[in-house]
Design a protein around this motif. Structure first.
Motif, mmCIF file in Angstrom:
data_model
loop_
_atom_site.group_PDB
_atom_site.id
_atom_site.type_symbol
_atom_site.label_atom_id
_atom_site.label_comp_id
_atom_site.label_asym_id
_atom_site.label_seq_id
_atom_site.Cartn_x
_atom_site.Cartn_y
_atom_site.Cartn_z
ATOM 1 N N ALA A 1 -1.177 -0.622 -4.220
ATOM 2 C CA ALA A 1 -2.424 0.051 -3.884
ATOM 3 C C ALA A 1 -2.135 1.465 -3.401
ATOM 4 O O ALA A 1 -1.068 1.750 -2.870
ATOM 5 C CB ALA A 1 -3.168 -0.728 -2.798
ATOM 6 N N THR B 1 0.855 -1.189 0.000
ATOM 7 C CA THR B 1 0.000 0.000 0.000
ATOM 8 C C THR B 1 0.888 1.235 0.000
ATOM 9 O O THR B 1 2.018 1.208 0.475
ATOM 10 C CB THR B 1 -0.943 0.020 1.218
ATOM 11 O OG1 THR B 1 -0.196 0.290 2.416
ATOM 12 C CG2 THR B 1 -1.708 -1.287 1.351
ATOM 13 N N THR C 1 -6.965 2.317 -4.033
ATOM 14 C CA THR C 1 -7.549 1.987 -2.730
ATOM 15 C C THR C 1 -7.321 3.112 -1.740
ATOM 16 O O THR C 1 -6.202 3.614 -1.604
ATOM 17 C CB THR C 1 -6.910 0.707 -2.150
ATOM 18 O OG1 THR C 1 -6.990 -0.361 -3.101
ATOM 19 C CG2 THR C 1 -7.585 0.292 -0.853
ATOM 20 N N VAL D 1 -7.165 3.228 2.044
ATOM 21 C CA VAL D 1 -7.080 2.209 3.090
ATOM 22 C C VAL D 1 -7.916 2.544 4.320
ATOM 23 O O VAL D 1 -8.100 1.683 5.193
ATOM 24 C CB VAL D 1 -5.616 1.951 3.508
ATOM 25 C CG1 VAL D 1 -4.812 1.400 2.345
ATOM 26 C CG2 VAL D 1 -4.975 3.206 4.103
ATOM 27 N N GLN E 1 -13.169 -0.752 0.461
ATOM 28 C CA GLN E 1 -12.090 -0.681 -0.523
ATOM 29 C C GLN E 1 -10.946 -1.627 -0.164
ATOM 30 O O GLN E 1 -10.323 -2.224 -1.048
ATOM 31 C CB GLN E 1 -11.587 0.759 -0.650
ATOM 32 C CG GLN E 1 -12.606 1.702 -1.261
ATOM 33 C CD GLN E 1 -12.017 3.056 -1.613
ATOM 34 O OE1 GLN E 1 -10.924 3.164 -2.148
ATOM 35 N NE2 GLN E 1 -12.761 4.117 -1.312
ATOM 36 N N VAL E 2 -10.660 -1.777 1.124
ATOM 37 C CA VAL E 2 -9.600 -2.707 1.525
ATOM 38 C C VAL E 2 -10.016 -4.145 1.235
ATOM 39 O O VAL E 2 -9.221 -4.960 0.743
ATOM 40 C CB VAL E 2 -9.237 -2.520 3.006
ATOM 41 C CG1 VAL E 2 -8.185 -3.558 3.430
ATOM 42 C CG2 VAL E 2 -8.701 -1.114 3.257
ATOM 43 N N SER F 1 -6.063 -2.921 6.861
ATOM 44 C CA SER F 1 -5.215 -3.671 5.934
ATOM 45 C C SER F 1 -4.759 -4.976 6.564
ATOM 46 O O SER F 1 -4.852 -6.055 5.954
ATOM 47 C CB SER F 1 -4.008 -2.817 5.530
ATOM 48 O OG SER F 1 -4.423 -1.650 4.831
ATOM 49 N N ARG G 1 -4.171 5.803 -3.395
ATOM 50 C CA ARG G 1 -5.297 6.630 -3.841
ATOM 51 C C ARG G 1 -5.104 7.205 -5.236
ATOM 52 O O ARG G 1 -6.076 7.558 -5.898
ATOM 53 C CB ARG G 1 -5.509 7.771 -2.843
ATOM 54 C CG ARG G 1 -6.048 7.306 -1.495
ATOM 55 C CD ARG G 1 -6.091 8.463 -0.522
ATOM 56 N NE ARG G 1 -4.753 8.974 -0.265
ATOM 57 C CZ ARG G 1 -4.483 10.192 0.191
ATOM 58 N NH1 ARG G 1 -5.457 11.047 0.418
ATOM 59 N NH2 ARG G 1 -3.236 10.571 0.423
ATOM 60 N N HIS H 1 -12.005 -5.067 -1.114
ATOM 61 C CA HIS H 1 -11.889 -5.210 -2.570
ATOM 62 C C HIS H 1 -10.431 -5.418 -2.980
ATOM 63 O O HIS H 1 -10.150 -6.225 -3.887
ATOM 64 C CB HIS H 1 -12.446 -3.968 -3.263
ATOM 65 C CG HIS H 1 -12.150 -3.920 -4.730
ATOM 66 N ND1 HIS H 1 -12.777 -4.728 -5.653
ATOM 67 C CD2 HIS H 1 -11.256 -3.161 -5.431
ATOM 68 C CE1 HIS H 1 -12.300 -4.477 -6.852
ATOM 69 N NE2 HIS H 1 -11.371 -3.543 -6.752
ATOM 70 N N LEU H 2 -9.525 -4.729 -2.336
ATOM 71 C CA LEU H 2 -8.099 -4.881 -2.641
ATOM 72 C C LEU H 2 -7.643 -6.321 -2.428
ATOM 73 O O LEU H 2 -6.962 -6.900 -3.288
ATOM 74 C CB LEU H 2 -7.288 -3.925 -1.763
ATOM 75 C CG LEU H 2 -5.772 -4.126 -1.717
ATOM 76 C CD1 LEU H 2 -5.150 -3.944 -3.096
ATOM 77 C CD2 LEU H 2 -5.146 -3.168 -0.704
#
Length: 205
Positions: A39, A15, A65, A67, A72-73, A124, A41, A75-76
């Motif tokens: 990952a 990330t 993403t 975080v 969204q996390v 995360s 923004r 989905h990651l």
């Protein structure tokens, strides 16, 4: 003599992988043979990292993403497993600066720093552990803390709190993960020449 790729066949997630420490880590994972998911923004910067990895013969995936957002996390992690089928290592490096005296910092700004630097790592780690534990192969997670977790500078109250909390949190989580053969640690770097550090004037004479 051929190069020994220590991470051949493994999958690493980074990330904050669009620039600075995160990009350097993503490239290092790839050099050792890992497939890399980056990952962050800013999608344009993530795609630049992917391009750099692919130009060097590696394989990488960009997943935009935030975080601090649990959906969204999740989905990651789902995208990582869909693309590569596994997750072996993670470097949680996404973070935001937030430096101002207490009298000047707004509540919204304080919340933003804590949401990304502390809650974002918690989210995360939570879903990375879920994937690693389900696979039963163990793994390793490293998070970027800061020397300001144990020090201070003028205006660093929110940032120092986010990183000090991160250090305390990871000490506790490490007690939970050992039985699953998952190592989790923080690194506490000093000032490094990154875009964030330059924005804060850390390298000015």
């Amino acid at each position: 003599m051929s190069q020994i790729l220590r991470l051949q066949g493994r999958v690493a997630l980074v990330t904050g992988g669009g620039s600075g420490i995160g990009r350097a880590a993503a490239l290092a994972f790839s050099r050792d043979g890992a497939n890399v998911v980056v990952a962050g923004r800013r999608e344009t910067e993530l795609q630049e990292t992917v391009m750099m990895i692919c130009e060097r013969g590696g394989d990488a995936l960009a997943v935009p993403t935030d975080v601090s957002d649990s959906a969204q996390v999740r989905h990651l992690i789902a995208a990582t497993l869909a693309q590569y089928g596994r997750l072996d290592a993670a470097f949680n490096n996404a973070g935001v600066e937030g430096f101002a005296p207490v009298s000047d910092m707004t509540e919204a700004e304080f919340d933003r720093v804590i949401a990304t630097n502390l809650k974002g790592v918690w989210l995360s780690v939570k879903y990375q552990l879920e994937a690693m534990t389900a696979a039963g192969r163990g793994g390793a997670i490293v998070n970027t803390s800061s020397w300001l977790a144990h020090g201070a500078s003028i205006g660093s109250a929110a940032y120092s709190a986010s990183k000090g909390g991160l250090d305390a949190m990871i000490r506790a989580i490490a007690l939970e993960t050992g039985a699953q053969n998952i190592r989790i640690n923080n690194v506490n770097p000093g000032i490094i020449d990154t875009p964030m550090a330059r924005r804060l004037g850390a390298n000015e004479e």
